[in-house]
Design an enzyme around this catalytic site. Structure first.
Site, PDB file in Angstrom:
ATOM      1  N   LEU A  36       0.443 -41.429 -12.158  1.00 17.84           N
ATOM      2  CA  LEU A  36       0.457 -41.239 -10.704  1.00 17.84           C
ATOM      3  C   LEU A  36      -0.012 -39.823 -10.370  1.00 17.84           C
ATOM      4  CD1 LEU A  36       3.891 -42.984 -10.154  1.00 17.84           C
ATOM      5  CD2 LEU A  36       1.644 -43.872  -9.456  1.00 17.84           C
ATOM      6  N   HIS A  38      11.515 -42.447 -20.472  1.00 17.30           N
ATOM      7  CA  HIS A  38      10.454 -42.179 -21.450  1.00 17.30           C
ATOM      8  C   HIS A  38      11.049 -42.340 -22.843  1.00 17.30           C
ATOM      9  CE1 HIS A  38       6.734 -40.552 -23.000  1.00 17.30           C
ATOM     10  NE2 HIS A  38       7.451 -39.797 -23.812  1.00 17.30           N
ATOM     11  N   ASP A  95       5.394 -36.762 -17.788  1.00 14.14           N
ATOM     12  CA  ASP A  95       6.612 -36.836 -18.608  1.00 14.14           C
ATOM     13  C   ASP A  95       7.344 -35.499 -18.637  1.00 14.14           C
ATOM     14  OD1 ASP A  95       6.077 -39.496 -19.142  1.00 14.14           O
ATOM     15  OD2 ASP A  95       4.855 -39.010 -20.883  1.00 14.14           O
TER      16      ASP A  95
HETATM   17  C1  GAR Z   1      10.113 -48.621 -22.525  1.00 18.14           C
HETATM   18  O1  GAR Z   1      10.304 -48.284 -23.875  1.00 18.14           O
HETATM   19  C2  GAR Z   1       9.832 -47.371 -21.716  1.00 18.14           C
HETATM   20  O2  GAR Z   1      10.538 -46.247 -22.159  1.00 18.14           O
HETATM   21  C3  GAR Z   1       8.360 -47.213 -21.965  1.00 18.14           C
HETATM   22  O3  GAR Z   1       7.841 -48.523 -21.891  1.00 18.14           O
HETATM   23  C4  GAR Z   1       8.841 -49.444 -22.348  1.00 18.14           C
HETATM   24  C5  GAR Z   1       8.984 -50.527 -21.297  1.00 18.14           C
HETATM   25  O4  GAR Z   1       9.787 -51.565 -21.781  1.00 18.14           O
HETATM   26  N1  GAR Z   1       7.773 -46.355 -20.973  1.00 18.14           N
HETATM   27  C6  GAR Z   1       6.788 -45.509 -21.231  1.00 18.14           C
HETATM   28  O5  GAR Z   1       6.275 -45.419 -22.338  1.00 18.14           O
HETATM   29  C7  GAR Z   1       6.340 -44.690 -20.054  1.00 18.14           C
HETATM   30  N2  GAR Z   1       5.548 -43.603 -20.467  1.00 18.14           N
HETATM   31  P1  GAR Z   1      10.366 -52.670 -20.753  1.00 18.14           P
HETATM   32  O6  GAR Z   1       9.165 -53.181 -19.934  1.00 18.14           O
HETATM   33  O7  GAR Z   1      10.956 -53.727 -21.624  1.00 18.14           O
HETATM   34  O8  GAR Z   1      11.365 -51.992 -19.874  1.00 18.14           O
END
Ligand code: GAR
Length: 197
Positions: free
Chosen positions: A94, A110, A146
């Protein structure tokens, strides 16, 4: 006053489900919208199963025009007037003007112990570095990727023989504890970092 929470996701939506399922009883917040940039995100179905309104703004409709994409996101969000926005596996970067508008009201989870391993492939990077532990962070979203004030962290061990998939599953379970606990604190007006376990 009940706080309204919009949740943004791109994929499976397990964090969204954990957040939504935590908002009941005397919890001061309720989900008002689940919004995805991906029309086939599994999280949209999980939200519909829970009778949470859903919307999709497919970023591919906008080519590379981030301003137009974010204007459409902004319109969907403004229509439900959220008090808080939880990014839950939302995989689009974003831009500062969008973030500034919602500053102080947008949280992200994160999958690393920030400030370590901003960006992608966090689990592979932690394993390659020989780290003994990994974890997850919930933070306020600011213009830097992040980054932003840390609202909570949970640690998990890295086991001998872990690969990114096994570590990711362990971290995800920690996310499902941490993110709802932090949301509850923030909804109660408490932004001191929560350190689990
Ligand atoms: C999670 O592990 C979250 O921390 C990560 O994506 C996954 C989503 O899982 N987010 C990132 O990497 C953001 N930079 P989910 O769709 O099962 O909640």
């Amino acid at each position: 006053m009940t706080l309204r929470v919009a949740i943004l996701l791109s994929g499976g939506g397990s964090n969204m489900a954990a957040l939504a399922d935590s908002m009941h009883g005397d919890h001061p917040a309720r989900p008002c919208l689940v919004l995805s940039n991906n029309p086939v995100a599994g999280g949209l179905g999980l939200a519909a199963d829970r009778d949470i309104p859903t919307a999709c703004v497919d970023h591919r409709r906008f080519g590379g025009d981030r301003t137009a994409f974010e204007a459409a996101l902004h319109a969907e969000l403004s229509a439900v007037a959220p008090d808080l926005i939880c990014l839950a596996g939302f995989m689009r970067i974003l831009t500062p003007p969008f973030i500034d508008h919602w500053r102080g009201r947008m949280l992200n989870v994160h999958p690393s112990l920030l400030p370590k391993y901003r960006g992608l492939d966090t689990h592979a990077r932690a394993i390659a570095a020989g780290d003994a532990e990994a974890g997850c962070t919930v933070h306020e979203v600011t213009a830097a990727l992040d980054d932003g004030p840390i609202l909570g962290q949970a640690r998990v061990p890295i086991a001998p023989g872990d690969d990114p998939a096994t570590l990711s599953a362990r971290v995800l379970r920690a996310e499902h504890e941490l993110y709802p606990a932090v949301l509850r604190r923030v909804a109660d007006g408490d932004r001191r970092p929560l350190i689990l376990p």
